[in-house]
Design a protein around this motif. Structure first.
Motif: not given
Length: 429
Positions: A36, A41-44, A102, A105, A290-291, A293-294, A365
């Motif tokens: 990334q 705002e990155d999506v894996w 988001m 994804r 993102k966090y 979902q992880a 993070h």
């Protein structure tokens, strides 16, 4: 606070979900080996500024098709006026749009140009600058990068040394000559920028330069310029990070001629223009999702047969406690994001609250990355995603998170802003 959707917001949320289902290009799939860009705002598996110029035709076409679909709705720059290619959405509608993208994804498009430069031009740009630069951003045709940080002038941005000297005897570049009624002189720019996110993929740069080296205060004598990344004298060199990726670069300016018509705001008043730009930092919902979902993936994996095989048995009780703490912190982060956007919806501009959001999210993070990596023990040393437990997600997150507490503003600076502007504490003497 009650963050439940109103009926109108719920309907808009369903509209966004249907749009993503129907219009996202099915061939535009995540790249399992891609790193990334480190932006919130990155999506894996996606990196839209890179994908749009990819040598893989399917990836390049997918990125451009997705941008075209969003542009039809004005959703690349959803908060902009329609006359410039936006959708005129409210702050809360934009929040819902980003949240649902988001959760699905799918990548956002044209991030820094849309959410930093665009609002800055709307506030400080000339009519000609807005007409020239905003529509191409809103169509996903032109990308921008931010040239602020310099060697030795990162957190202390006011100490920047890149110089711009007025040279009215020079000539402008072909195609950038006189624009009716505007200043037709030029600036001669020399200096260096560093840690410029995705600058090697940008078409244009917005840059802070020093135009008055004799200014009595460091933040004075700075000017905000728009620079064509392909202009003669601009050299861009990617910087490789600890992951082996190159999410940022260093940029050198050697006698680069910039039309004075590309100055945003008044000469020597660029600091105030830049502060406007930085006030438009996003509410943080991208990182929050993102966090979330992880952490959900870690919980699901821990309950699986494979998870029972690879996760450390001796830390399962402690892991439960750590997961509970991270879950609570993620909900706090979500509420901070909602609070920030509620201020914007009420017509305000976030002040020190943006620093609270940035600092809390950055440290979260890192804590989340440590929680996940610790759970895998020696398996957290596996870097290759293929065949690694849970695809080495937390190994990569641990490397990504190193930059969190200085990306977008060092933690020490954020604490200083919170203390002085938020808590009204006196500055140390």
């Amino acid at each position: 606070m009650n963050w439940a959707d109103t009926p109108e917001q719920a309907a808009f949320r369903e509209e966004v979900r249907a749009f993503v289902r129907d219009r996202f290009p099915p061939a535009y799939v995540p790249d399992p080996e891609a790193e990334q860009s480190l932006e919130p705002e990155d999506v894996w598996g996606y990196n839209w500024p890179v994908d749009r110029v990819s040598g893989d035709p399917a990836r390049r076409d997918g990125a451009r098709a997705w941008a075209a679909a969003l542009a039809e709705r004005g959703w690349i720059a959803p908060h902009w006026p329609r006359e410039y290619g936006g959708a005129g959405l409210s702050a809360l509608e934009e929040f819902i749009l980003q949240e649902e993208m988001m959760r699905a994804r799918v990548p956002t498009v044209n991030g820094i140009g849309a959410f930093l430069l665009g609002p800055t031009l709307l506030a400080h740009g000339t009519a000609a600058q807005r007409a020239a630069h905003l529509p191409p951003i809103a169509r996903g045709e032109v990308t921008w990068a931010q040239g602020f940080s310099e060697p030795g002038s990162g957190s202390d941005l006011a100490s920047l040394r890149t110089r711009a000297v007025r040279d009215d005897g020079g000539t402008t570049r072909s195609g950038e000559a006189e624009r009716g009624g505007e200043d037709t002189g030029t600036y001669l720019v020399n200096g260096q920028k560093v840690w410029t996110s995705l600058g090697q993929y940008a078409d244009w740069l917005f840059v802070l330069v020093r135009t008055d080296p004799e200014a009595t205060k460091p933040h004075r004598g700075i000017t905000f310029l728009l620079v064509d990344a392909t202009a003669p004298g601009v050299t861009i060199r990617p910087i490789t990070d600890i992951r082996g990726a190159a999410p940022f670069c260093e940029i050198f300016f050697e006698d680069v001629r910039v039309p004075a018509a590309n100055r945003v705001g008044e000469e020597n008043r660029g600091w105030y223009v830049a502060m406007t730009a930085l006030s438009f930092e996003r509410a943080g919902i991208g990182a929050t999702i993102k966090y979330e979902q992880a952490l959900s993936e870690l919980v699901g994996y821990a309950r699986s047969a494979e998870g029972r095989r690879f996760l450390r048995d001796d830390t399962r009780a402690a892991l439960r406690q750590e997961i509970a703490r991270r879950h609570t912190e993620i909900r706090v982060q979500y509420n901070l994001a909602r609070y920030t956007v509620s201020q914007q919806a009420a017509g305000g501009v976030p002040g020190y609250e943006a620093s609270v959001n940035q600092l809390f999210g950055a440290e979260l993070h890192q804590r989340l990355a440590r929680t996940g990596a610790s759970a895998f023990g020696r398996y957290a040393q596996l870097w290759q995603r293929r065949d690694a437990p849970l695809g080495a997600v937390f190994t990569h997150m641990a490397r990504d998170s190193v930059a969190s507490t200085f990306l977008g503003g060092a933690a020490e600076i954020q604490r200083d802003v919170i203390a002085t502007r938020g808590l009204k504490l006196p500055r140390s003497r």
